[in-house]
Design a protein around this motif. Sequence first.
Motif, PDB file in Angstrom:
ATOM      1  N   VAL A   7      -6.663   3.952  -0.352  1.00 59.59           N
ATOM      2  CA  VAL A   7      -7.518   4.874  -1.079  1.00 59.59           C
ATOM      3  C   VAL A   7      -8.537   4.175  -1.768  1.00 59.59           C
ATOM      4  O   VAL A   7      -9.982   4.806  -1.572  1.00 59.59           O
ATOM      5  CB  VAL A   7      -6.747   5.650  -2.433  1.00 59.59           C
ATOM      6  CG1 VAL A   7      -7.456   6.284  -3.276  1.00 59.59           C
ATOM      7  CG2 VAL A   7      -5.668   6.422  -1.731  1.00 59.59           C
ATOM      8  N   VAL A   8      -8.396   3.197  -2.575  1.00 55.34           N
ATOM      9  CA  VAL A   8      -9.890   2.388  -3.179  1.00 55.34           C
ATOM     10  C   VAL A   8     -10.333   1.832  -2.032  1.00 55.34           C
ATOM     11  O   VAL A   8     -11.845   1.858  -2.462  1.00 55.34           O
ATOM     12  CB  VAL A   8      -9.162   1.456  -4.167  1.00 55.34           C
ATOM     13  CG1 VAL A   8      -8.526   2.126  -5.353  1.00 55.34           C
ATOM     14  CG2 VAL A   8      -8.284   0.371  -3.698  1.00 55.34           C
ATOM     15  N   ARG A   9      -9.984   1.334  -1.001  1.00 54.53           N
ATOM     16  CA  ARG A   9     -10.826   0.735  -0.047  1.00 54.53           C
ATOM     17  C   ARG A   9     -11.797   1.943   0.885  1.00 54.53           C
ATOM     18  O   ARG A   9     -13.009   1.257   1.031  1.00 54.53           O
ATOM     19  CB  ARG A   9      -9.883   0.240   1.065  1.00 54.53           C
ATOM     20  CG  ARG A   9     -10.715  -0.507   1.950  1.00 54.53           C
ATOM     21  CD  ARG A   9     -11.550  -1.757   1.479  1.00 54.53           C
ATOM     22  NE  ARG A   9     -12.300  -2.593   2.196  1.00 54.53           N
ATOM     23  CZ  ARG A   9     -13.473  -2.349   2.491  1.00 54.53           C
ATOM     24  NH1 ARG A   9     -14.204  -1.688   1.864  1.00 54.53           N
ATOM     25  NH2 ARG A   9     -14.161  -3.213   3.405  1.00 54.53           N
ATOM     26  N   ARG A  10     -11.655   3.019   0.648  1.00 49.42           N
ATOM     27  CA  ARG A  10     -12.381   3.969   1.115  1.00 49.42           C
ATOM     28  C   ARG A  10     -13.354   4.238   0.384  1.00 49.42           C
ATOM     29  O   ARG A  10     -14.569   4.669   0.876  1.00 49.42           O
ATOM     30  CB  ARG A  10     -11.749   5.536   1.417  1.00 49.42           C
ATOM     31  CG  ARG A  10     -10.827   5.226   2.641  1.00 49.42           C
ATOM     32  CD  ARG A  10     -10.297   6.835   2.885  1.00 49.42           C
ATOM     33  NE  ARG A  10      -9.465   7.181   1.896  1.00 49.42           N
ATOM     34  CZ  ARG A  10      -8.427   7.924   2.185  1.00 49.42           C
ATOM     35  NH1 ARG A  10      -8.283   8.466   3.227  1.00 49.42           N
ATOM     36  NH2 ARG A  10      -7.803   8.311   1.180  1.00 49.42           N
ATOM     37  N   ILE A  11     -13.284   4.034  -0.825  1.00 45.74           N
ATOM     38  CA  ILE A  11     -14.423   4.335  -1.985  1.00 45.74           C
ATOM     39  C   ILE A  11     -15.337   2.987  -2.160  1.00 45.74           C
ATOM     40  O   ILE A  11     -16.342   3.181  -2.421  1.00 45.74           O
ATOM     41  CB  ILE A  11     -13.788   4.562  -3.246  1.00 45.74           C
ATOM     42  CG1 ILE A  11     -12.967   5.951  -2.947  1.00 45.74           C
ATOM     43  CG2 ILE A  11     -14.847   4.810  -4.251  1.00 45.74           C
ATOM     44  CD1 ILE A  11     -12.140   6.438  -3.971  1.00 45.74           C
ATOM     45  N   ALA A  65     -13.107  -6.958  -1.690  1.00 46.65           N
ATOM     46  CA  ALA A  65     -12.997  -7.554  -3.204  1.00 46.65           C
ATOM     47  C   ALA A  65     -13.209  -6.489  -4.243  1.00 46.65           C
ATOM     48  O   ALA A  65     -12.508  -6.476  -5.289  1.00 46.65           O
ATOM     49  CB  ALA A  65     -14.240  -8.571  -3.351  1.00 46.65           C
ATOM     50  N   ALA A  66     -13.982  -5.488  -4.149  1.00 44.61           N
ATOM     51  CA  ALA A  66     -14.093  -4.552  -4.940  1.00 44.61           C
ATOM     52  C   ALA A  66     -13.263  -3.679  -5.004  1.00 44.61           C
ATOM     53  O   ALA A  66     -12.504  -3.298  -6.034  1.00 44.61           O
ATOM     54  CB  ALA A  66     -15.447  -3.686  -4.768  1.00 44.61           C
ATOM     55  N   ALA A  67     -12.381  -3.360  -3.829  1.00 44.37           N
ATOM     56  CA  ALA A  67     -11.179  -2.537  -3.863  1.00 44.37           C
ATOM     57  C   ALA A  67     -10.224  -3.135  -4.211  1.00 44.37           C
ATOM     58  O   ALA A  67      -9.283  -2.535  -5.039  1.00 44.37           O
ATOM     59  CB  ALA A  67     -10.735  -2.270  -2.146  1.00 44.37           C
ATOM     60  N   GLU A  68      -9.855  -4.788  -4.215  1.00 43.61           N
ATOM     61  CA  GLU A  68      -8.633  -5.240  -4.986  1.00 43.61           C
ATOM     62  C   GLU A  68      -9.002  -5.353  -6.225  1.00 43.61           C
ATOM     63  O   GLU A  68      -7.716  -5.189  -7.089  1.00 43.61           O
ATOM     64  CB  GLU A  68      -8.826  -6.916  -4.325  1.00 43.61           C
ATOM     65  CG  GLU A  68      -8.132  -6.634  -2.820  1.00 43.61           C
ATOM     66  CD  GLU A  68      -8.633  -8.241  -2.344  1.00 43.61           C
ATOM     67  OE1 GLU A  68      -9.284  -9.086  -2.953  1.00 43.61           O
ATOM     68  OE2 GLU A  68      -7.939  -8.530  -0.988  1.00 43.61           O
TER      69      GLU A  68
END
Length: 172
Positions: free
Chosen positions: A26-30, A35-38
């Motif tokens: 979910v966060v990786r799509r945004i 690194a930002a997703a992590e």
Amino acid sequence: MREVASRDEAAFKGLYDRTSAKLFAVVRRIAVSEAAAEEALQEAWVRIWNHADRFDPSVASPMTWMTTIARHAAIDAIRKGPERVSKTAVVIDEALADTLPAPGTATDGMTGAELRRCLEGLEPDRRGMVLLAYSYGYSREELSRRFDKPVATVKTILRRSLIALKECLGGR
């Protein structure tokens, strides 16, 4: 969630083990980068731990509740740092590819291909607003800033776009 709310670390670890891959997706799509997703996912887990007592099963399922937290954490992380969400066209393309049903699948009596066709019939800015609002959880205020339009205009565009989608889908 009750066990997590009572600060049961074993329950939290079990929840993390079962759901972290989905929340990362979910966060990786945004987020623009991994690194930002992590970073966003870490913040989401802190929020889940700290606010588990606020979870209400009569409002949403645990996964829906956690997904909402993860989306908001990703958006917040992007705002804080130098990274930004991809340009609207890229977000639209990813949203069409990642969040809509596959072309051959049926959802509530419609196929993924029908929904895609109807979305693609909207003007790019309108399609972008709809996808950012309903796939990524952007608020009207966030859309107002992103598209440089008054909040009232964004509300009108979303309403009219949803009416157009409903009509395109045959009133479903």
